[in-house]
Each structure stands twice: as C-alpha cells, then as structure tokens.
Design an enzyme around this catalytic site. Structure first.
Site, PDB file in Angstrom:
ATOM      1  N   LYS A  28      57.176  38.650  39.203  1.00  0.00           N
ATOM      2  CA  LYS A  28      57.199  38.124  40.563  1.00  0.00           C
ATOM      3  C   LYS A  28      58.340  37.123  40.779  1.00  0.00           C
ATOM      4  O   LYS A  28      59.454  37.515  41.064  1.00  0.00           O
ATOM      5  CB  LYS A  28      55.837  37.546  40.931  1.00  0.00           C
ATOM      6  CG  LYS A  28      54.729  38.613  40.985  1.00  0.00           C
ATOM      7  CD  LYS A  28      53.497  38.124  41.665  1.00  0.00           C
ATOM      8  CE  LYS A  28      52.362  39.138  41.623  1.00  0.00           C
ATOM      9  NZ  LYS A  28      52.657  40.395  42.342  1.00  0.00           N
ATOM     10  N   PHE A  59      42.746  40.291  37.309  1.00  0.00           N
ATOM     11  CA  PHE A  59      43.695  41.183  37.974  1.00  0.00           C
ATOM     12  C   PHE A  59      44.993  41.143  37.191  1.00  0.00           C
ATOM     13  O   PHE A  59      45.690  40.134  37.168  1.00  0.00           O
ATOM     14  CB  PHE A  59      43.959  40.796  39.427  1.00  0.00           C
ATOM     15  CG  PHE A  59      44.875  41.787  40.106  1.00  0.00           C
ATOM     16  CD1 PHE A  59      44.361  42.955  40.630  1.00  0.00           C
ATOM     17  CD2 PHE A  59      46.237  41.565  40.170  1.00  0.00           C
ATOM     18  CE1 PHE A  59      45.197  43.896  41.228  1.00  0.00           C
ATOM     19  CE2 PHE A  59      47.082  42.499  40.754  1.00  0.00           C
ATOM     20  CZ  PHE A  59      46.556  43.662  41.293  1.00  0.00           C
ATOM     21  N   ASP A  75      48.639  36.007  31.017  1.00  0.00           N
ATOM     22  CA  ASP A  75      49.270  36.672  32.157  1.00  0.00           C
ATOM     23  C   ASP A  75      49.661  35.599  33.167  1.00  0.00           C
ATOM     24  O   ASP A  75      48.843  35.104  33.932  1.00  0.00           O
ATOM     25  CB  ASP A  75      48.289  37.668  32.778  1.00  0.00           C
ATOM     26  CG  ASP A  75      48.901  38.415  33.963  1.00  0.00           C
ATOM     27  OD1 ASP A  75      49.959  37.987  34.463  1.00  0.00           O
ATOM     28  OD2 ASP A  75      48.309  39.427  34.395  1.00  0.00           O
TER      29      ASP A  75
END
Length: 402
Positions: free
Chosen positions: A244, A130, A215
């Site tokens: 984030k 993801f 990531d």
C-alpha cells in the site's frame, strides 16, 4: 448496462481529480479523503515528490523483469532494510502477493530448517483477519463473504481469537512454522490487541522455534505514529509484509522484509514476479523512503492522531458513537443502534453504510467495515484544520435532527 464486474459496492461518487487530502468529483464538488486508499495514500494524493519521481523514471526505464537487474533495485532494497531494521528484502507487487510470499517462505523454512515433516506445516492466524483475497488467504478467513463459495480450502491454518495470547500459545505445536497476524486488525475495524499481547506472542514464538510474521500492509509506514506498528510494543517480527503506502498511491509495490536466514530459503526458481521490484515502482518507493526517513510523517500521525481520538472520544461520551478504537491517524468507530435513519428496518449491515453516505453528502470520504463499524484513515499530510472540519461533519452526520 455496465461491463464492470460487480465485486465492489462503492459509494455513489465518481472522483475525477485529487490533491493532498482532497478529491473532486466530475461535477467539481470537493471531498475530504478520510480513507486514503486504505492507507495506500498515506502521503496524500499526488504528493509532488512522488509524482516527480514517477515522471523522471518514465523517461528512462519502466520494466526489466527480474531476468535482469536494474540500477535502482539494490539501492531500494538497502534503504528499505535500513528503515525497517531488517537484513533482507523480497519485492513483490500487491499486499496479497506479499502475504502469499510470507506463507510460502515460512513453510519452506519449516521444512528445510526446522525439520517439520513434508506436508504437515501449520500456521496460526487470528479470527477476524484480513490478509487479502487469494484462494489460500480466504481459506483461513473468518469472513463468510470473503470465504463462502471458494472451496476446496487450503489446509494448514489454525484460527485462534485475535488478541488472546494464551490461545496462540495453545495452538503452537511441533508442526507450527509461523504465527501470522496483523499488529492491529484493519478490515475488522481497527482492532488494537491488549497491551501485553505482542510481547507474549513474541516470547511464545521464540520458545517454540516459530516464525513471527506481521502483516503491516495497512498498519506500517507511518500510519500508527511509528514506522511499523509493532514498534508501539517494542516487538520485532521475523518476517514483515509491506505494501500500500510503499508505492505512495502512485504505483503498486509490496515487499517481505525480515531475517536473511529465513528469506534465504528461497532460491532461483522457487518464487518470483515479472513486475516485482520494477524500476518505476522502485523510483517512486525510493521517494517514499525519503519522506519516511525524516520521521516527519510518523510524528504527524502521532500528533494529529491525538486530535482524531480526542474528538472521537467526545462523540462516545456524548452518546453519538457506541465506541471508538485506534492509534495514530487510524480509527474504527461503532455506530449506536438507532443512530442512523432507517436503522431498525435495514439490517445489521446498514448503519455504517448509511453514515458513510451521510458523510459523503457533507463532503467527506469514509468507508464502512462491518455492520455498524466505519474506518477512518486520513492521509498523513492532512492539515489539522481540515481534519477538525471533517470531524465536525462526522458529529453533524451523527446528530439527530431537532
């Protein structure tokens, strides 16, 4: 009738305010937040240092666009590079933008530096990944819900089983410009790869002149008990995507950090963002870096992570969970067959959702991942007693009624 597009299926709660690890709904009911905005809220809701930084900056300058510099941009880049041990920083806004930026950078580096023929660059990715929801990113997703209906898909990606170093090695050839992977797969249910996986992938990239792109949008900035998750294996990526928690749950900001000779292939006009590295985001993010530079929050994630995983291990031993995985203050747990009400007739996707609804009723916020899996990512500011209380609610929600 709601005018809101139905691209999410949220739990039935409308939050009105929050502080630290706790949130309250409009009726005043209190909830312990064990999701932390998918790690965007690593420092909890409304951390006073972050809120103060935002307030100060709102009174001076919020946006310049990258047509002009501003007094916080270079100091922010210097501090982020120092924290991550990298030599160049490229600011963006969201996690998906950071991943798209890394993909573009890797391809351009492949053509300009490695000498891959134009249009032939390939990138190796992991099944169950993801990395966001843009058209290019869903092109190499293996999640049918994320991918179906959005073709034609962007070519140039080779999907291999996550955690299989031999498969990564076999997928690399002369056209390969990068291997793009999450150090720990978050959306898939906090999947930790085998111990020797990352050193072997790093060695394969080195041997074949291929960029390693990590990531770390969910896993980075303290979540795993280390500044970056790859620190757990002593591995350094060539490019790392961050997001984030970088904005402290106050403003969106993301970045690609890494080698200057790689990010240096981008020149004026080849990539950009109106809001990337804006003054308001940099002010908050600088306050985030203040928190991370002390090492306190990394240590909290490590220490409280032991409490979390010990409790989940006991639930597995007692047969209340089928399995648990994770590191630091991050865990994926699998609900056993028949553990939740209406399990038999509700389909494979129901049990994790049913557990999250049961936790919600007990004042705990969590979110299912896939099927029987639930993710927990408590904010790093959570108090040990509160974390233990939340885990007690988890045990109660899983315990069959007598």
């Amino acid at each position: 009738m709601s005018h809101l597009a139905h691209n999410y299926d949220p739990l039935p709660v409308d939050l009105a305010r929050a502080d630290g690890a706790w949130a309250w709904d409009a009726g005043g009911k209190r909830y312990l937040d064990l999701l932390a905005g998918y790690s965007a809220l690593n420092f909890g809701h409304r951390h006073p240092a972050l809120v103060a930084a935002a307030h100060r900056q709102l009174d001076t300058l919020t946006l310049t666009s990258r047509a002009f510099g501003h007094v916080l941009l270079e100091p922010w880049a210097d501090r982020l590079a120092a924290l991550t041990g990298t030599s160049m920083v490229l600011p963006m806004n969201t996690g998906a933008e950071a991943v798209e930026t890394a993909i573009k950078t890797a391809r351009k580096w492949g053509y300009d530096v490695k000498g891959v023929p134009d249009g032939e660059a390939t990138i190796v990715v992991g099944a169950g990944n993801f990395h966001g929801r843009t058209t290019t990113i869903v092109s190499f997703s293996t999640d049918d819900d994320a991918r179906r209906g959005f073709s034609p898909y962007t070519p140039g990606f080779r999907v291999v089983p996550y955690g299989d170093a031999a498969a990564v090695e076999d997928a690399i050839d002369d056209t390969t410009v990068a291997v793009l992977l999450e150090p720990i797969q978050g959306e898939q249910g906090v999947v930790v790869p085998p111990e020797g996986f990352w050193p072997r992938v790093r060695a394969a990239c080195d041997a074949n002149d291929v960029l390693l792109v990590a990531d770390e949008i969910q896993s980075g900035l303290g979540r795993t008990g280390t500044t970056l998750a790859l620190d757990l294996w002593g591995v350094r990526a060539d490019l790392t995507t961050l997001g984030k928690a970088l904005g402290g749950g106050v403003v969106p900001i993301s970045a690609v950090v890494g080698r200057a000779d790689v990010l240096g292939v981008l020149t004026p006009g080849t990539h950009g963002s109106t809001f990337g590295g804006n003054p308001l985001a940099c002010a908050v993010s600088l306050a985030v870096l203040d928190l991370l530079e002390t090492g306190e929050y990394q240590e909290r994630a490590k220490t409280l992570g032991e409490v979390l995983h010990d409790a989940l291990g006991e639930l597995v031993a007692d047969g209340l969970l089928a399995a648990s995985r994770g590191v630091g203050l991050w865990a994926g747990l699998d609900v056993p067959v028949g553990a939740m009400p209406d399990d038999a007739g509700a389909g494979d996707a129901a049990p994790g959702r049913v557990l999250c609804e049961a936790l919600l009723a007990r004042g705990v916020l969590a979110k299912e991942a896939h099927g029987r899996t639930v993710r927990l990512a408590p904010p790093l500011v959570v108090e040990e007693d509160d974390l233990r209380w939340g885990l007690t609610q988890l045990r109660a929600a899983l315990t069959p009624p007598r």
